[in-house]
Structures are given as structure tokens and as C-alpha cells.
Motif scaffolding. Sequence first.
Motif, short mmCIF file in Angstrom:
data_model
loop_
_atom_site.label_atom_id
_atom_site.label_comp_id
_atom_site.label_asym_id
_atom_site.label_seq_id
_atom_site.Cartn_x
_atom_site.Cartn_y
_atom_site.Cartn_z
N TRP A 10 44.36 48.92 34.32
CA TRP A 10 42.53 49.19 34.92
C TRP A 10 42.12 47.95 36.02
CZ3 TRP A 10 42.94 46.80 30.40
CH2 TRP A 10 42.73 45.05 30.51
N GLN A 11 43.39 47.61 36.94
CA GLN A 11 43.64 46.87 37.87
C GLN A 11 44.56 47.39 38.75
OE1 GLN A 11 45.20 42.59 36.23
NE2 GLN A 11 42.57 42.26 35.96
N ALA A 12 44.50 48.55 38.80
CA ALA A 12 45.89 49.71 39.92
C ALA A 12 45.25 49.32 40.98
CB ALA A 12 45.81 50.50 38.93
N PRO A 13 43.40 49.47 41.43
CA PRO A 13 42.90 50.16 42.42
C PRO A 13 43.32 48.81 42.89
CG PRO A 13 42.32 51.26 40.97
CD PRO A 13 42.78 50.55 40.44
N LEU A 14 42.20 48.22 42.85
CA LEU A 14 42.96 46.60 43.15
C LEU A 14 44.56 45.85 44.25
CD1 LEU A 14 40.02 44.34 40.43
CD2 LEU A 14 39.82 44.69 42.89
N TRP A 15 45.01 46.53 42.17
CA TRP A 15 46.50 45.54 42.72
C TRP A 15 46.65 46.62 44.28
CZ3 TRP A 15 49.31 42.22 42.23
CH2 TRP A 15 51.12 42.11 42.64
N GLN A 16 46.65 47.84 44.10
CA GLN A 16 47.11 48.44 45.72
C GLN A 16 46.84 47.54 46.73
OE1 GLN A 16 49.69 51.12 45.49
NE2 GLN A 16 50.01 50.68 43.53
N HIS A 17 45.75 47.41 46.81
CA HIS A 17 45.10 46.82 48.02
C HIS A 17 45.44 45.37 48.37
CE1 HIS A 17 41.60 46.53 50.90
NE2 HIS A 17 41.21 44.83 49.82
N TRP A 18 45.36 44.96 47.05
CA TRP A 18 46.35 43.39 47.28
C TRP A 18 47.63 42.76 47.85
CZ3 TRP A 18 41.73 40.78 49.75
CH2 TRP A 18 41.16 40.94 49.42
N ARG A 19 48.36 43.87 46.90
CA ARG A 19 49.44 43.40 46.81
C ARG A 19 49.84 44.10 48.49
NH1 ARG A 19 53.00 48.43 46.95
NH2 ARG A 19 54.05 47.28 47.62
N ALA A 20 49.66 44.80 48.38
CA ALA A 20 49.60 45.89 50.37
C ALA A 20 49.28 44.89 51.84
CB ALA A 20 48.53 47.11 50.92
N ARG A 21 47.72 43.86 51.68
CA ARG A 21 47.49 42.92 52.25
C ARG A 21 49.04 41.38 52.06
NH1 ARG A 21 41.56 41.93 53.14
NH2 ARG A 21 42.68 40.54 54.55
N ILE A 22 49.66 41.38 50.79
CA ILE A 22 50.31 40.30 50.79
C ILE A 22 51.56 40.96 51.44
CG2 ILE A 22 52.00 39.43 49.00
CD1 ILE A 22 49.61 39.16 47.38
N SER A 23 52.29 42.31 51.37
CA SER A 23 53.23 42.82 51.94
C SER A 23 53.31 42.32 53.72
CB SER A 23 53.08 43.70 51.55
OG SER A 23 53.30 44.42 50.42
N ALA A 24 52.02 42.47 54.18
CA ALA A 24 52.31 42.32 55.08
C ALA A 24 51.71 41.31 55.78
CB ALA A 24 50.50 43.52 56.00
N GLY A 25 51.83 40.39 55.61
CA GLY A 25 51.16 38.65 55.37
C GLY A 25 49.85 39.21 55.56
N ARG A 26 48.50 39.57 55.43
CA ARG A 26 47.49 39.74 55.42
C ARG A 26 46.34 38.79 54.46
NH1 ARG A 26 44.23 43.33 56.99
NH2 ARG A 26 45.69 44.59 56.09
N LEU A 27 46.91 38.77 53.94
CA LEU A 27 46.60 38.06 52.52
C LEU A 27 45.25 36.39 53.19
CD1 LEU A 27 46.31 38.01 49.50
CD2 LEU A 27 46.92 36.07 49.36
N CYS A 164 35.45 32.85 51.63
CA CYS A 164 36.45 32.76 50.50
C CYS A 164 36.31 34.30 50.99
CB CYS A 164 35.67 32.73 49.46
SG CYS A 164 36.66 31.26 48.86
N GLN A 165 36.98 35.16 51.28
CA GLN A 165 37.42 36.90 50.87
C GLN A 165 36.79 37.12 49.39
OE1 GLN A 165 38.81 38.98 53.13
NE2 GLN A 165 39.08 40.77 52.73
N LEU A 166 36.15 38.34 48.57
CA LEU A 166 35.28 38.44 47.49
C LEU A 166 36.40 39.47 46.98
CD1 LEU A 166 33.42 37.72 44.94
CD2 LEU A 166 32.39 39.39 46.21
N LEU A 167 37.23 39.23 46.07
CA LEU A 167 37.75 40.09 45.05
C LEU A 167 37.09 39.51 44.24
CD1 LEU A 167 41.99 40.07 44.38
CD2 LEU A 167 40.18 41.10 42.90
N ARG A 168 36.33 41.27 43.34
CA ARG A 168 35.52 41.56 42.17
C ARG A 168 36.62 42.09 41.12
NH1 ARG A 168 30.94 39.88 41.40
NH2 ARG A 168 29.70 39.81 43.58
N CYS A 169 36.50 41.68 39.75
CA CYS A 169 37.78 42.08 38.96
C CYS A 169 36.56 43.37 38.36
CB CYS A 169 38.20 41.23 38.15
SG CYS A 169 39.74 40.29 38.97
N THR A 170 37.09 44.62 37.85
CA THR A 170 36.34 45.38 37.56
C THR A 170 36.27 45.38 35.92
OG1 THR A 170 37.46 46.74 38.55
CG2 THR A 170 35.50 46.57 39.38
N PRO A 171 35.03 45.77 35.07
CA PRO A 171 36.24 45.62 33.51
C PRO A 171 36.91 46.80 33.65
CG PRO A 171 33.99 45.78 34.49
CD PRO A 171 34.20 45.58 35.12
N PRO A 172 38.18 47.50 32.50
CA PRO A 172 37.85 48.46 32.03
C PRO A 172 36.55 49.42 31.55
CG PRO A 172 38.52 47.16 30.27
CD PRO A 172 38.19 46.07 31.58
#
Length: 323
Positions: A10-27, A164-172
Motif C-alpha cells: 500500500w506504500q507504492a504511490p509514496l514509494w514512486q514519488h520518493w524513490r524518484a526524488r532519491i534517484s534524481a538526488g533531490r531528497l 522538515c518535509q512531511l512524508l505522511r504514511c497512509t494506512p492501507p
Amino acid sequence: MDAELTPLPWQAPLWQHWRARISAGRLPHALLIAGPAGIGKHRLVRALVAALLCRQTRADGSGCGRCPGCRQLLAGVHPSLQWLRRDPERRDIGIDAVRDLCQALTMTSHDNGVKVAVIDPVDALNINGFNALLKNLEEPPTASHLLLLSRRPMVLPATVRSRCQLLRCTPPTPEQARDWLAEQLPQAGLGELEAILAGSLGAPLAALQHWQPQLRERHARWHRVLERVMAGELPPLQAAGQIEVLREGRDIMLEFFTWCYQHALAGAREALADAASARLRRWLQMGEAAVAAMRGVEANASPQLLLEAAFERMRQTPRTAVD
Ligand SMILES: [Zn+2]
């Protein structure tokens, strides 16, 4: 074993967003990872840390689980990662621990890669700890990341939150939670899965923990004490002495009252079905007592007094039926 380094379904959408930022060196330097207990915050943080430290990430950006970086991470010995947890003997995380952590972020990493620090949970910092953290947030060292876990981001100092930038974990969804739990507990029937999920407010990782025999046994013990309190068979003072939370501290105190609350709600729902209003009142009273006590735990009130007060409130409603 490498499954631990990937996010939960259930974290797939969050993951897509944040891994892209990591790959782009923009975390961003500081991420505040917020969400209720038992929905997978730790798992997501581990996946993010792996994505930062892995030397050959997979196509989906997750850690490979095999490179030296992943192996050190899995063994808990990665030299570029600091993971600060609360000492179980202490109520909070103080200035020295935070200073050491922030100091480690200013050192050059062993392989010129990034340095990562996790504070788990940041809610546990005391005022001096927050001040030390704030210094780091105001002048972030280069190539370093702070991942701050929080169940209650709104009670953190605004000065910390705003940096801080907020990363809100959503429940399944209920279906996602049930499907995931069914995979973890193939021996459990559908009814059992739904019961432990309901008892964990739909949080699947909490539900998985509740399946453990020691926890099921402990909950049965709590249940017996509460039943006797509500039946007027056990005086509050004596009952409080029988609840092991007095010895085990704040976290188990919260677990106990959360359990009371969930149990009360489940009882109320059941009672609504057969429209027995006295039973309903009784269970709602138990829920209210638990909520009042949880607030007391948050405010660091004495566990003994909180238990006595909660039991006093629970006892006031006459018992009319055996559940
Ligand atoms: Zn790797």
C-alpha cells in the motif's frame, strides 16, 4: 531477506514519488515520516535508507539486498547509517544522543557517499534534544539525510516541523490490510484475520504483532482484570496492582489503554447490533475511560493514578450482561 528493504504494497504511490526524488538526488535534508502505529513507517524508512545506501538499486529503485551496502544495512552495521532509538530505561531522548548523531552526519562518509541518520521516534526528544536537532536542521551538513519518525507530528515544535518535509504514511485500505495479513498468517482463518485487524484499528503490522502468543495471552489477562473491575469484584487499587504496565512504562501503558479503547468500541458495535442500551453505555464508558487515561499518559501523569481513575470510571456503569 531483501524483502525487508522494499516498501509494503500500500506504500507504492509514496514509494514512486520518493524513490524518484532519491534517484534524481533531490531528497530533502530532513524528512518527517508521520503516521499512526502499525501501518509500516519503519518498513518505508528502511526502504528509503536502502535506496540511499545501495550501490546497485533495482529497476524499481529499491535496495538490491546483495551489494556490500545492503548487506551492511541488513546486518545493522552500515558505517554511514546512524539509527537513534529511545533507551528503554529512559523516558526521553536527550541532548547528548542527538548531538552525537548530528556530529556523525558532519563526518565524511567512508566511501564518499551519503550519510543517513534516523531518529526513532523524534517524538521522544526532550526540549534540549530538540534544540540540538534544530541546529542541524538550520545548517544541514552536505550529503546527509535525517529521517525523523513520528506518530504525532503536530506536537513537535513548530521550528522543527517547518524545517522538515512531511512524508505522511497512509494506512492501507481494509482489503489491502486483510490480503497482506493473510499472506503473513496463512494458518489464520478469515474471521480471525478480521478480528485481529479490528482490534488493531486496521493497522496490519500491529495486527501481526497481536497474533503472537505472548500478546494474546497478555490481552486475555487484561480482559480478565477489566471484567472483574466492571463487575465490582476487584477494587481499583488492587486491580491497578495486577496490570503489568505499572512496571513496564509508557509504551505499554499506551498499548493497554489503546487496547481498552478498541475493545470498548468493538463491544459497543456488538451491543448496538442487539440494541441493549445498558450494555452499550457500559462499553462506551470503558472507551471514554481509556481515552481519558491515554491523555494522561501523554501528559506523563502517574501510571498508578491513571489506572485507578480509569477503573473508577469503568466501574460506575452497572454490568448487565456477560460478553
Ligand atoms: Zn544493494
